[in-house]
Scaffold this active site. Sequence first.
Site, PDB file in Angstrom:
ATOM      1  N   CYS A   1       0.826  -1.211   0.000  1.00  0.00           N
ATOM      2  CA  CYS A   1       0.000   0.000   0.000  1.00  0.00           C
ATOM      3  C   CYS A   1       0.860   1.261   0.000  1.00  0.00           C
ATOM      4  O   CYS A   1       0.730   2.115  -0.856  1.00  0.00           O
ATOM      5  CB  CYS A   1      -0.909   0.037   1.218  1.00  0.00           C
ATOM      6  SG  CYS A   1      -2.304  -1.085   1.110  1.00  0.00           S
TER       7      CYS A   1
ATOM      8  N   ARG B   1      -1.749   2.800  15.216  1.00  0.00           N
ATOM      9  CA  ARG B   1      -1.921   2.841  13.762  1.00  0.00           C
ATOM     10  C   ARG B   1      -1.438   1.537  13.112  1.00  0.00           C
ATOM     11  O   ARG B   1      -2.070   0.992  12.229  1.00  0.00           O
ATOM     12  CB  ARG B   1      -1.151   4.046  13.220  1.00  0.00           C
ATOM     13  CG  ARG B   1      -1.301   4.371  11.761  1.00  0.00           C
ATOM     14  CD  ARG B   1      -2.690   4.769  11.405  1.00  0.00           C
ATOM     15  NE  ARG B   1      -3.387   3.650  10.789  1.00  0.00           N
ATOM     16  CZ  ARG B   1      -4.200   3.737   9.748  1.00  0.00           C
ATOM     17  NH1 ARG B   1      -4.488   4.892   9.229  1.00  0.00           N
ATOM     18  NH2 ARG B   1      -4.782   2.696   9.238  1.00  0.00           N
TER      19      ARG B   1
ATOM     20  N   CYS C   1      -3.678  -1.024  10.902  1.00  0.00           N
ATOM     21  CA  CYS C   1      -3.267  -1.453   9.562  1.00  0.00           C
ATOM     22  C   CYS C   1      -3.222  -2.974   9.500  1.00  0.00           C
ATOM     23  O   CYS C   1      -3.706  -3.577   8.550  1.00  0.00           O
ATOM     24  CB  CYS C   1      -1.884  -0.897   9.236  1.00  0.00           C
ATOM     25  SG  CYS C   1      -1.917   0.499   8.106  1.00  0.00           S
TER      26      CYS C   1
END
Lengths: 109, 266
Positions: B185, B223, B227
């Site tokens: 990503c 975070r 993810c």
Amino acid sequence: MAKVKARVKVPKKVAKGEIFEVKSLISHKMESGQRKHKKTGEKIPRQIINKFVCTYNGKAVFSSDWHGAVSANPYLSFHVKAVDSGSLDLAWTDDSGAVYKKTTKITVT
Amino acid sequence: MRNLYIAALGVAAMTVTSIGTVFAAEDYGKYQVEDRRSGYTYAAKETQAIQDDNFENPAMLWVDDGSVLWEQAEGEVGKACASCHEDAADSMKMTGAEYPKHNPKLGKMQNLEQRINQCRTENMKAKPFKYESAEMLGMTTFVRHQSNGQAMSVKVDGEVAPFFKKGEAFYNQRRGQLDMSCKNCHGDNSGNMARANMLSEGQSNGFPTYRLKWQKPGSIHRRFRGCNKNIRAKPFGYGSEEYVNLELYVAWRGRGLPVETPAVRN
């Protein structure tokens, strides 16, 4: 953050008749009433700020009713016309009936 | 005939200028270093405006909390952070840009949260803060805010090298049911959309970041966990070695970018 804290910002000095901006920020969870407790599955009751009033030397100059879908830690800014030196009193009322107050001085020249 | 000729020229001129604008790279100013762009440049204009105004930025409430904690004596020794480190604006000026750092005593990497807790337990004899608690977020946001504007500059050579390699391997390793790596990503597809979300480069220079989705600031490990859950992988624990090494690698990816703590993102 359990303790609710408010911040207000106004210009240091404004000329008489001038329109100035009042900025405010308050730390508040704004519990929507839609969430469920992760373990017990019980609904967490709604706990949001539902009223905001700003008084300028004892006279209400700005007020608003708040409903759902306002973010946590809401920021609000609005404009007020400078009349006299004195104090701006801001008050937020939430669903529990608690009132959070913050006062700031304004100098009008 | 002559009019036609002028008109044609005009069209030609217009075409040239429009091509010019298409190919001119956008100027991101301090938010870009070489080919690396801060997450700020991927955020919506409205979100950027919240970050730009220190008063409007709700994470500043946590910075305020942190500044109170900084002065507050705690633990058996009766010391506060300020007792040793004095003015945070000086002593913590580079801290945010240089962590995670290698700790020779532990023989591994240590991030800011762990360093704060080490100070608390060893020097202050106080209780360590819990990861993601209001106190920890206040303290880390406050400390890293002091480094605002400093260029990210983690050390990755010498005794740090093996940990850096581990972090890099983690970054490139496919994992989870979706079999995706961080790189898939944030390395290969930054700037493209993943459903309704614009993928950023996954830079860490703004952490702890106030995420509008979270309605509060969160650490980089939160975070990472988010993810990892998104790609249906089992997340690692807060402060786990895997994540600290990854934090190091991600910080190196953003080398040169300014520390933006507390950043505001969607």
